[in-house]
Design a protein around this motif. Structure first.
Motif: not given
Length: 396
Positions: A54-58, A65-71, A104-112
């Motif tokens: 949310l902070i880094g993606s323009p 989409a990212a919040p929906v996927c996180a939830v 969604f970027g490198p930080s999304w690796s945590t979701a793995g």
């Protein structure tokens, strides 16, 4: 096996219900706390993956989409592995694998970590550990590939691995707490069931002879009341004594205090048999030296044996003896009438089963046999050893 020497006024069935109840209250609070921690961990892993996006993606579509996927990741993990249960693991693993690989970027690796943690919770360690390692590394590679950075990929793999271990640890804790709660409930059910059996067994064993004696005395008084009122009055006094003894037996059952005097039971058995018109022979030796738990069980065997003679046989004589020899206490009951003894009746069968349970609980034996001449013999043998030694042998 009923153990004598309980404190009078303390009821075992109350302890069986009260202690597990308070423990269950504590367990319920623990389950709620651990599940809340599991939910917080799932939400925290989702936020760790989401906030940098949310902070880094323009890209507005990515930010939507990212919040929906996180939830969906957190909710799916809790639906599949929440409260210590594994529900539809294949569906949950497919969902977390697909959402964890979203670009969604490198930080999304945590979701793995959701997929890797689900693998750890679903499969045996021999499969789960390599699978979780590959899942964590794969999630990091997918997200770091566009940047071609080993450092970013390594950081993503570590992040996914830590998330997986966190979710696995809390998921396992929830499962263990749930299993412990089920064990407590099962122990409570068993304790209540055992106490009901104990009450039923004691009611049968302790009151059988007393009620039989009261019935016999009542019939005798009925026959004497018109022709011999003086004798009927004497028999009625005996009947009142027996009724008070039966009332005392009821109280001992309710309180769980069941030490019996073998000498008193021998006298009472002789009186009951005499009242039934049966000739009695009694032999006793070494009765006063028996440990209370051995004497109590033998007294119960004597009660049941004499009750069966009175209720289920046509005996004209009955002989019973109590003795000790070579460290073993013996009780023998012999009578000459088994015709029409109803040996297969429900009451008789239940009584003998109860007695065998009690005698076997003291490492003793109980046998019955019918001779060719129609005599019936009941023999109980119990080793004379301290109760503490008996418990030590069981524990070892």
């Amino acid at each position: 096996m009923v153990q004598p020497g309980r404190v009078r006024g303390t009821r075992p069935h109350e302890r069986a219900e009260e202690r597990p109840s308070s423990f269950e209250d504590e367990q319920s609070g623990t389950r709620t706390l651990v599940f809340a921690a599991q939910a917080a961990a799932a939400a925290g892993v989702a936020l760790l993956a989401l906030l940098p996006v949310l902070i880094g993606s323009p890209d507005a579509l990515v930010r939507l989409a990212a919040p929906v996927c996180a939830v969906a990741l957190a909710a799916g993990h809790l639906a599949g592995f929440g409260r210590g249960q594994v529900r539809r693991p294949v569906l949950v693993l497919v969902l977390t694998a697909l959402l964890g690989l979203m670009p969604f970027g490198p930080s999304w690796s945590t979701a793995g970590g959701f997929f890797a943690g689900g693998v750890l919770l679903t499969f045996r360690p021999v499969i789960a550990v390599p699978g979780a390692l590959l899942a964590s590394a794969g999630a990091a590679v997918v997200q770091a590939w566009p940047l071609a950075s080993i450092a970013v990929g390594l950081a993503g793999a570590v992040s996914a691995g830590v998330a997986a271990l966190t979710l696995f640890g809390l998921g396992t804790a929830v499962r263990l707490v749930a299993e412990r709660g089920e064990q407590v409930r099962e122990l409570k059910r068993q304790a209540i069931s055992e106490e009901r059996k104990r009450f039923s067994r004691d009611l049968h064993d302790l009151l059988g002879m007393s009620l039989s004696a009261i019935t016999l005395k009542g019939e005798l008084v009925d026959r004497l009341v018109l022709g011999k009122p003086g004798l009927a009055k004497e028999e009625l006094a005996d009947l009142l004594v027996m009724s008070r003894r039966a009332l005392a037996d009821v109280r001992t059952i309710a309180t769980g205090y069941r030490d019996l005097s073998l000498q008193d039971e021998c006298r009472a058995a002789a009186e009951v048999l005499s009242a039934a018109g049966t000739r009695v022979t009694v032999a006793r030796s070494g009765v006063g030296d028996l440990p209370p738990h051995v004497a109590t069980v033998l007294a119960m065997v004597l009660r049941e044996g004499v009750t069966n003679v009175v209720r289920h046989s046509v005996a004209s004589w009955c002989a019973f003896s109590v003795s000790t020899e070579d460290g073993t206490a013996w009780l023998e009951i012999v009578n000459d009438g088994v015709a029409g003894a109803a040996g297969d009746s429900v009451d008789s069968g239940a009584g003998l089963r109860n007695l065998r349970d009690r005698v076997h609980g003291l490492d003793g034996t109980l046998t019955t046999e019918v001779g060719a001449d129609g005599t019936h013999r009941l023999l109980a043998a119990i080793p004379v050893r301290p109760l503490r030694e008996l418990r030590g042998r069981r524990a070892s």
